[in-house]
Design a protein around this motif. Structure first.
Motif, PDB file in Angstrom:
ATOM      1  N   LYS A  24      -2.937  12.023  -2.233  1.00 28.51           N
ATOM      2  CA  LYS A  24      -2.624  11.655  -3.619  1.00 28.51           C
ATOM      3  C   LYS A  24      -2.851  10.162  -3.844  1.00 28.51           C
ATOM      4  CE  LYS A  24       1.443  13.748  -3.200  1.00 28.51           C
ATOM      5  NZ  LYS A  24       1.149  14.782  -2.194  1.00 28.51           N
ATOM      6  N   ASN A  25      -3.503   9.834  -4.970  1.00 30.73           N
ATOM      7  CA  ASN A  25      -3.623   8.425  -5.329  1.00 30.73           C
ATOM      8  C   ASN A  25      -2.290   7.955  -5.915  1.00 30.73           C
ATOM      9  OD1 ASN A  25      -3.537   9.154  -8.099  1.00 30.73           O
ATOM     10  ND2 ASN A  25      -5.767   9.377  -8.173  1.00 30.73           N
ATOM     11  N   ASP A  27      -1.412   7.034  -8.910  1.00 28.34           N
ATOM     12  CA  ASP A  27      -1.065   7.667 -10.179  1.00 28.34           C
ATOM     13  C   ASP A  27      -0.418   9.031  -9.918  1.00 28.34           C
ATOM     14  OD1 ASP A  27      -1.366   7.413 -13.143  1.00 28.34           O
ATOM     15  OD2 ASP A  27      -2.441   9.298 -12.876  1.00 28.34           O
ATOM     16  N   GLU A  28      -0.968   9.796  -8.992  1.00 31.74           N
ATOM     17  CA  GLU A  28      -0.419  11.118  -8.669  1.00 31.74           C
ATOM     18  C   GLU A  28       0.914  10.993  -7.942  1.00 31.74           C
ATOM     19  OE1 GLU A  28      -4.570  13.637  -8.043  1.00 31.74           O
ATOM     20  OE2 GLU A  28      -3.935  12.205  -6.510  1.00 31.74           O
ATOM     21  N   ARG A  44       0.874  -1.185   0.000  1.00 36.96           N
ATOM     22  CA  ARG A  44       0.000   0.000   0.000  1.00 36.96           C
ATOM     23  C   ARG A  44       0.904   1.226   0.000  1.00 36.96           C
ATOM     24  NH1 ARG A  44      -5.478  -0.183   1.287  1.00 36.96           N
ATOM     25  NH2 ARG A  44      -6.264  -1.962   2.476  1.00 36.96           N
ATOM     26  N   GLY A  69      -3.326   3.710   1.917  1.00 36.92           N
ATOM     27  CA  GLY A  69      -3.128   3.784   0.483  1.00 36.92           C
ATOM     28  C   GLY A  69      -3.913   2.717  -0.252  1.00 36.92           C
ATOM     29  N   TRP A  70      -3.429   2.348  -1.431  1.00 38.13           N
ATOM     30  CA  TRP A  70      -4.130   1.420  -2.301  1.00 38.13           C
ATOM     31  C   TRP A  70      -3.209   0.253  -2.619  1.00 38.13           C
ATOM     32  CZ3 TRP A  70      -4.195   6.571  -2.103  1.00 38.13           C
ATOM     33  CH2 TRP A  70      -5.448   7.192  -1.942  1.00 38.13           C
TER      34      TRP A  70
END
Length: 275
Positions: free
Chosen positions: A265-266, A268-269, A189, A214-215
């Motif tokens: 921020k994701n 990608d960012e 993540r 996060g992801w």
């Protein structure tokens, strides 16, 4: 973070990655700041020059800090040192002693997800043990501590970029070839360290542990995301082992960010910020 302009902030480990990220993200809002590192030096945080001094509790007491931001610590790759645990303990005690000063009202310190490794598991090592001890000591400081338990984070001020997958993939992409060296599906993540710091600062004055969030993404997928942005090719060693993951499912940091209007921020960012 305008409240920081009324504080006298002590920054331990100021010249390291997290220390410089803290100084950069709060540069416009901080009041008087006292920077400490393992040795005196001049350094840059973003585009701003700073000066740090060696740790001296008497000099720190004379500064009379109201906040302590502790970014000091030895990275995992320093475990080859026979003095590794002794040095880690000394660094933790520097924070505890600073937090005992009567002028200090609150503090924030960084730990690692390695503190959650099973003590009888194969991943537990001296680094993990140092973080377990650090969290125990930080949880009992005189002034309240926010313990930032950092798992996988990204940031543009990272200097030892080869030691972190995301930043090393970005650097490899400049040569148009990204090589994934993980022999197993590896999940992480990722959270931007500047966003994580902003969230942590909103919790100053509380006693709590705040996991980074996060992801989830697998390292091959991460490499491909970067390759797609840079017209690079991804290669990977043969997968021979079962999957592994490193990250917390605790989403409190994202909830707090939303409450305080902090845009996180994701992935990608985060990649764009490093390219």
């Amino acid at each position: 973070m305008r409240f920081l302009d009324k504080e006298r902030t002590l920054v331990l480990g100021a010249t390291g990655w997290f220390g410089r990220e803290f100084l950069d993200v709060t540069e416009a809002d901080r009041g008087e700041t006292y920077c400490v590192s393992s040795r005196p030096r001049d350094f840059m945080a973003g585009t701003v020059p700073y000066e740090s001094v060696a740790y001296d509790i008497n000099e720190i007491e004379a500064f009379a800090p109201t906040l302590v931001i502790d970014c000091a610590g030895l990275n995992r790759d320093r475990q080859y040192k026979t003095t590794f645990l002794d040095e880690c303990f000394s660094i933790s005690m520097d924070y505890v002693l600073a937090m005992s000063l009567p002028s200090v009202r609150a503090g924030m310190t960084f730990s690692s997800g390695a503190a959650m490794f099973d003590p009888v598991g194969k991943d537990f090592d001296a680094y993990s043990a140092s973080k377990v001890l650090h969290e125990r000591l930080a949880s009992e400081t005189r002034a309240p501590s926010v313990i930032m338990r950092s798992y996988a984070v990204s940031g543009r001020l990272c200097e030892h970029r080869e030691g972190y997958a995301l930043s090393s993939f970005v650097d490899m992409s400049k040569k148009k070839r990204i090589r994934v060296k993980a022999y197993r599906p590896t999940w992480r993540r990722y959270m931007a360290i500047d966003d994580y710091i902003k969230v942590g600062l909103t919790q100053l004055g509380k006693r709590k542990v705040l996991d980074s969030s996060g992801w989830w993404i697998e390292m091959g997928q991460l490499a491909q995301m970067i390759a797609d942005k840079t017209d690079s090719k991804v290669t990977r060693v043969e997968i021979t082992e079962g999957p592994t993951s490193y990250g917390s499912n605790n989403q409190e940091v994202l909830r707090i960010a939303a409450e305080h209007g902090i845009k996180v921020k994701n992935l990608d960012e985060q990649i764009d910020a490093l390219l």
